[in-house]
Design a protein around this motif. Sequence first.
Motif, PDB file in Angstrom:
ATOM      1  N   CYS A  41       0.838  -1.197   0.000  1.00 53.55           N
ATOM      2  CA  CYS A  41       0.000   0.000   0.000  1.00 53.55           C
ATOM      3  C   CYS A  41       0.878   1.255   0.000  1.00 53.55           C
ATOM      4  CB  CYS A  41      -0.917   0.004   1.225  1.00 53.55           C
ATOM      5  SG  CYS A  41      -2.088   1.387   1.233  1.00 53.55           S
ATOM      6  N   ASP A  43       0.399   3.773   1.717  1.00 59.29           N
ATOM      7  CA  ASP A  43       0.352   4.354   3.070  1.00 59.29           C
ATOM      8  C   ASP A  43       1.760   4.676   3.582  1.00 59.29           C
ATOM      9  OD1 ASP A  43       0.200   4.481   6.048  1.00 59.29           O
ATOM     10  OD2 ASP A  43      -1.910   4.018   5.671  1.00 59.29           O
ATOM     11  N   ALA A  66      -4.155   0.584  -1.324  1.00 59.55           N
ATOM     12  CA  ALA A  66      -4.717  -0.709  -0.917  1.00 59.55           C
ATOM     13  C   ALA A  66      -4.113  -1.912  -1.646  1.00 59.55           C
ATOM     14  CB  ALA A  66      -6.241  -0.723  -1.009  1.00 59.55           C
ATOM     15  N   HIS A  97      -2.249  -4.018   5.007  1.00 55.49           N
ATOM     16  CA  HIS A  97      -2.016  -3.593   6.400  1.00 55.49           C
ATOM     17  C   HIS A  97      -3.339  -3.272   7.069  1.00 55.49           C
ATOM     18  CE1 HIS A  97      -2.565   0.864   5.883  1.00 55.49           C
ATOM     19  NE2 HIS A  97      -2.416   0.514   4.614  1.00 55.49           N
ATOM     20  N   CYS A 100      -6.062   0.093   6.910  1.00 55.79           N
ATOM     21  CA  CYS A 100      -5.857   0.640   5.560  1.00 55.79           C
ATOM     22  C   CYS A 100      -7.001   1.590   5.184  1.00 55.79           C
ATOM     23  CB  CYS A 100      -5.764  -0.498   4.549  1.00 55.79           C
ATOM     24  SG  CYS A 100      -5.425   0.068   2.865  1.00 55.79           S
ATOM     25  N   GLY A 101      -6.639   2.828   4.888  1.00 55.47           N
ATOM     26  CA  GLY A 101      -7.631   3.847   4.539  1.00 55.47           C
ATOM     27  C   GLY A 101      -8.387   3.512   3.260  1.00 55.47           C
TER      28      GLY A 101
HETATM   29 CO    CO Z   1      -3.447   1.212   2.986  1.00 53.81          CO
END
Ligand code: CO
Length: 209
Positions: A41, A43, A66, A97, A100-101
């Motif tokens: 990801c 992130d 993602a 993870h 995850c947004g």
């Molecule tokens: Co994420």
Amino acid sequence: MDIDQVFKNNEKWIAEKLAEGPDFFEKLCQGQEPELLYIGCSDSRVTAEEIMGLKAGEAFVHRNVANMVNSLDLNVMTVLNFAVNQLKVKHVVVCGHYGCGGIKAALQHSDMGILNPWLRNIRDVYRLHKNTLDNISDESKRYDKLVELNVQEQCINLIKTAAVQKASAAWDIKVHGWVFDMATGKLIDLKIDFKKILKGIEEIYRLEK
Ligand code: CO
């Protein structure tokens, strides 16, 4: 954030690397032979090399929102094909993870514009596993499960590609599904049973007889 600090950090990093070995940069210039492709990801908290303890030259990396493996995404498909066909990597990792947004956004009913087609792939994972997910009453556990199932589905997407199918026939290439738990720092191997999953769908996705 002081952007100038980045360049100060870089000078410090150069000095550290040269202290480890004066030929560090010469070696970097000689080429790369990473044995691992990491798909993770974007992130900022889930760094690739840092969490795996790998050095420069040891991991070929692709990151997106993602950790998706979409066959229409020229970017991830280019990275995959280069890593498999040219670099002949031995391991392909999809690492999701918790927290995850992207996964959370896909579970919300809001029009996110250009993000919609990307997030819809995650909604499709939800649809595939709706029964399992809807049986989990705790919301945060349901998110966690979707993170894991999304990793599993992206690993399956890897196996659907000609690149991975041909590589599997030619050498011992392994696909791994992992999750990074940022609450503990642990990298968790989901130990996905690919043989079991592939049984039944192989007849659909196999590209050669
Ligand atoms: Co994420």
